[in-house]
Design an enzyme around this catalytic site. Structure first.
Site, PDB file in Angstrom:
ATOM      1  N   MET A  30       0.722  -1.173   0.009  1.00  0.00           N
ATOM      2  CA  MET A  30       0.017   0.002  -0.110  1.00  0.00           C
ATOM      3  C   MET A  30       0.915   1.337  -0.124  1.00  0.00           C
ATOM      4  O   MET A  30       0.413   2.274   0.365  1.00  0.00           O
ATOM      5  CB  MET A  30      -0.912  -0.004   1.249  1.00  0.00           C
ATOM      6  CG  MET A  30      -1.848  -1.203   1.070  1.00  0.00           C
ATOM      7  SD  MET A  30      -3.474  -1.000   1.948  1.00  0.00           S
ATOM      8  CE  MET A  30      -2.860  -0.852   3.732  1.00  0.00           C
ATOM      9  N   GLY A  31       2.095   1.193  -0.253  1.00  0.00           N
ATOM     10  CA  GLY A  31       3.155   2.331  -0.505  1.00  0.00           C
ATOM     11  C   GLY A  31       3.660   2.719   0.799  1.00  0.00           C
ATOM     12  O   GLY A  31       3.537   2.071   1.787  1.00  0.00           O
ATOM     13  N   HIS A  37       9.424  -3.286   3.302  1.00  0.00           N
ATOM     14  CA  HIS A  37       9.003  -3.620   1.838  1.00  0.00           C
ATOM     15  C   HIS A  37      10.135  -3.947   0.968  1.00  0.00           C
ATOM     16  O   HIS A  37      10.177  -4.939   0.321  1.00  0.00           O
ATOM     17  CB  HIS A  37       8.328  -2.559   1.370  1.00  0.00           C
ATOM     18  CG  HIS A  37       7.082  -2.165   2.038  1.00  0.00           C
ATOM     19  ND1 HIS A  37       7.164  -1.064   2.931  1.00  0.00           N
ATOM     20  CD2 HIS A  37       5.839  -2.691   2.093  1.00  0.00           C
ATOM     21  CE1 HIS A  37       5.824  -0.669   3.237  1.00  0.00           C
ATOM     22  NE2 HIS A  37       5.166  -1.898   2.773  1.00  0.00           N
ATOM     23  N   VAL A 187      11.070  -7.117   9.527  1.00  0.00           N
ATOM     24  CA  VAL A 187      12.050  -6.226   9.789  1.00  0.00           C
ATOM     25  C   VAL A 187      12.143  -5.231  10.900  1.00  0.00           C
ATOM     26  O   VAL A 187      10.792  -4.681  11.060  1.00  0.00           O
ATOM     27  CB  VAL A 187      12.652  -5.255   8.588  1.00  0.00           C
ATOM     28  CG1 VAL A 187      13.966  -4.390   8.694  1.00  0.00           C
ATOM     29  CG2 VAL A 187      12.779  -6.267   7.150  1.00  0.00           C
ATOM     30  N   SER A 197       4.313   1.295   7.848  1.00  0.00           N
ATOM     31  CA  SER A 197       4.196   2.831   7.513  1.00  0.00           C
ATOM     32  C   SER A 197       3.341   3.384   8.598  1.00  0.00           C
ATOM     33  O   SER A 197       3.589   4.713   8.739  1.00  0.00           O
ATOM     34  CB  SER A 197       3.235   2.535   6.222  1.00  0.00           C
ATOM     35  OG  SER A 197       3.867   1.866   5.334  1.00  0.00           O
TER      36      SER A 197
END
Ligand code: PAF
Length: 292
Positions: A30-31, A37, A187, A197
């Site tokens: 989802m950016g 990521h 991570v 995010s």
């Protein structure tokens, strides 16, 4: 790196690769990308090799957010994401808009909810599914759509979203998607906080307190390793809740001890039991999990 915004162009490209026998690795996101990521991107590359292609999608999927959730405020930074993907060696960045993903699927010109859903009915019930009732229906539907568009041979998901990974594996098995699901390790920051995010929403004081999720996992691990017998889940839950809520900004949403295969809660906690938890730190809801 090629940027694709149209669903038909994405599917055409994917079908071309398929005809040529080019392996396709896929990382749906989802950016607002972070190192977590990028570790999934590296994993996808390992699987498809130099001959293969790696596709990253960025789509903040409205169907997996409840009306009360943070859809409008979900962090977005496309220019930065593009740069990170380019530097990470991504071949195609697929960034469809809502119109592309959902036009023609609803009653209004662009309804952000389709009228056909893909629903997993077992593993998605508890934990995230209980706290966020329509969430997994949105996830499984969009993941199925993305798989049809990108045609991946391998798709990589993060272990932080442990329940999501289990639900997606089940979706793939039940509907015979020809894709291998790889789950890559979470991570963490140096103090153990899982990258997310949503960490961006935390104030400095909340950020400090947010490490209590990781501390809880470690405390449960130590307790299980130090005990000769299985520990009653209710007792360990109370201990963790107490630990977490000594942090003034933290409030437990759920703490669950479960069987890692069935995701069903267990009454007694031992080595191999999985711990999953969701905690509000201020207004931000954080999740984490670990095998004990
Ligand atoms: O994990 C996420 O970022 C999302 O749930 C996913 C898999 C991209 C589906 O929207």
């Amino acid at each position: 790196m090629r940027i694709v915004t149209s669903v038909s162009a994405m599917q055409r490209l994917a079908l071309q690769w398929k005809r040529r026998g080019t392996p396709i690795g896929f990382v749906p996101t989802m950016g607002y990308l972070h190192e977590g990521h990028l570790s999934l991107v590296r994993k996808a590359r390992q699987h498809v090799g130099k001959r293969g292609v790696v596709v990253v999608s960025i789509y903040v999927n409205p169907a997996q957010f409840a009306p009360t959730e943070d859809l409008a405020n979900y962090p977005r930074d496309l220019p930065r994401d593009k740069k990170l993907c380019r530097d990470a060696g991504v071949d195609v960045l697929f960034v469809p808009g809502d119109k592309q993903m959902y036009s023609g699927t609803g009653v209004s010109p662009v309804s952000l909810h389709p009228s056909t859903y893909v629903v997993e009915e077992n593993l998605s019930r508890g934990m995230e599914g209980e706290s966020r009732p329509a969430h997994f229906r949105g996830v499984t539907t969009i993941v199925a759509k993305l798989f049809h568009l990108v045609q991946p041979d391998v798709a990589v998901f993060g272990a932080k979203d442990f329940q999501q990974a289990a639900v997606v594996k089940r979706l793939v098995r039940d509907l015979n998607f020809p894709v291998k699901i790889v789950v890559a390790p979470t991570v963490r920051e140096t103090d153990g906080l899982a990258l997310s995010s949503r960490n961006k929403y935390l104030s400095a004081a909340e950020r400090e307190q947010a490490m209590v999720l990781w501390q809880s996992i470690q405390l449960a691990r130590q307790a299980v390793r130090a005990s000769r017998e299985a520990i009653p889940a209710s007792r360990l839950k109370s201990e963790l809740k107490w630990l977490i809520e000594t942090r003034p900004a933290a409030r437990v949403d759920y703490i669950e001890f479960l069987d890692p295969e069935t995701l069903l809660p267990v009454a007694r906690v031992k080595r191999g039991t999985h711990l999953a938890l969701a905690v509000f730190v201020g207004k931000t809801r954080l999740i984490d999990n670990g095998r004990l």
